[in-house]
Design a protein around this motif. Structure first.
Motif, PDB file in Angstrom:
ATOM      1  N   UNK A  11       0.870  -1.174   0.000  1.00 37.22           N
ATOM      2  CA  UNK A  11       0.000   0.000   0.000  1.00 37.22           C
ATOM      3  C   UNK A  11       0.906   1.222   0.000  1.00 37.22           C
ATOM      4  N   UNK A  12       0.686   2.142  -0.932  1.00 35.64           N
ATOM      5  CA  UNK A  12       1.550   3.320  -1.043  1.00 35.64           C
ATOM      6  C   UNK A  12       1.030   4.448  -0.155  1.00 35.64           C
ATOM      7  N   UNK A  13       1.832   4.814   0.831  1.00 34.50           N
ATOM      8  CA  UNK A  13       1.543   5.936   1.721  1.00 34.50           C
ATOM      9  C   UNK A  13       2.258   7.175   1.184  1.00 34.50           C
ATOM     10  N   UNK A  14       1.981   8.359   1.734  1.00 34.94           N
ATOM     11  CA  UNK A  14       2.583   9.587   1.197  1.00 34.94           C
ATOM     12  C   UNK A  14       4.103   9.525   1.026  1.00 34.94           C
ATOM     13  N   UNK A  43       5.711   3.976 -17.565  1.00 34.31           N
ATOM     14  CA  UNK A  43       6.759   3.993 -16.548  1.00 34.31           C
ATOM     15  C   UNK A  43       6.149   4.077 -15.145  1.00 34.31           C
ATOM     16  N   UNK A  44       5.142   4.935 -14.972  1.00 35.32           N
ATOM     17  CA  UNK A  44       4.471   5.069 -13.680  1.00 35.32           C
ATOM     18  C   UNK A  44       3.789   3.757 -13.284  1.00 35.32           C
ATOM     19  N   UNK A  45       3.162   3.110 -14.243  1.00 38.42           N
ATOM     20  CA  UNK A  45       2.512   1.823 -13.975  1.00 38.42           C
ATOM     21  C   UNK A  45       3.549   0.790 -13.549  1.00 38.42           C
ATOM     22  N   UNK A  46       4.659   0.750 -14.242  1.00 35.75           N
ATOM     23  CA  UNK A  46       5.714  -0.206 -13.906  1.00 35.75           C
ATOM     24  C   UNK A  46       6.264   0.045 -12.507  1.00 35.75           C
ATOM     25  N   UNK A  47       6.438   1.312 -12.140  1.00 33.80           N
ATOM     26  CA  UNK A  47       6.940   1.654 -10.805  1.00 33.80           C
ATOM     27  C   UNK A  47       5.967   1.167  -9.731  1.00 33.80           C
ATOM     28  N   UNK A  48       4.677   1.388  -9.945  1.00 30.82           N
ATOM     29  CA  UNK A  48       3.674   0.945  -8.975  1.00 30.82           C
ATOM     30  C   UNK A  48       3.597  -0.574  -8.925  1.00 30.82           C
ATOM     31  N   UNK A  49       3.768  -1.242 -10.043  1.00 30.21           N
ATOM     32  CA  UNK A  49       3.746  -2.709 -10.061  1.00 30.21           C
ATOM     33  C   UNK A  49       4.909  -3.274  -9.253  1.00 30.21           C
ATOM     34  N   UNK A  50       6.076  -2.682  -9.405  1.00 30.50           N
ATOM     35  CA  UNK A  50       7.229  -3.126  -8.623  1.00 30.50           C
ATOM     36  C   UNK A  50       6.973  -2.935  -7.132  1.00 30.50           C
ATOM     37  N   UNK A  61      14.258  -0.376  -7.481  1.00 30.61           N
ATOM     38  CA  UNK A  61      13.183   0.094  -8.363  1.00 30.61           C
ATOM     39  C   UNK A  61      13.778   0.889  -9.520  1.00 30.61           C
ATOM     40  N   UNK A  62      14.674   1.810  -9.201  1.00 37.88           N
ATOM     41  CA  UNK A  62      15.290   2.633 -10.243  1.00 37.88           C
ATOM     42  C   UNK A  62      16.031   1.806 -11.270  1.00 37.88           C
ATOM     43  N   UNK A  63      16.808   0.850 -10.796  1.00 39.87           N
ATOM     44  CA  UNK A  63      17.560  -0.022 -11.711  1.00 39.87           C
ATOM     45  C   UNK A  63      16.612  -0.791 -12.622  1.00 39.87           C
TER      46      UNK A  63
END
Length: 68
Positions: A11-14, A43-50, A61-63
């Motif tokens: 779950x992504x918090x602030x 790219x945003x979708x991929x970041x959230x999936x990770x 995540x960055x790598x």
């Protein structure tokens, strides 16, 4: 790196969103991705999936995003 108080549940918090935004901005700049473009959205979708998959480390995540 994410602080200990930040979500480990996917779950992504602030604070998590700040981290993900920082990574997203860096990768967009490095790859010349225009914010708002379809490539930026992917790219945003991929970041959230990770993140949702339990990957919380900024460097990891960055790598991963840089090598997609």
């Amino acid at each position: 790196m994410i602080d200990n108080h930040v979500s480990k549940s996917g779950v992504a918090y602030p604070d998590d969103l700040v981290l993900l935004k920082r990574i997203y901005d860096q990768v967009c700049e490095e790859r010349g991705i225009v914010p708002g473009s379809s490539e930026a959205s992917e790219l945003a979708i991929q970041a959230m999936q990770l993140f949702s998959a339990g990957i919380f480390d900024e460097d990891t995540i960055g790598r991963s995003l840089r090598h997609r």
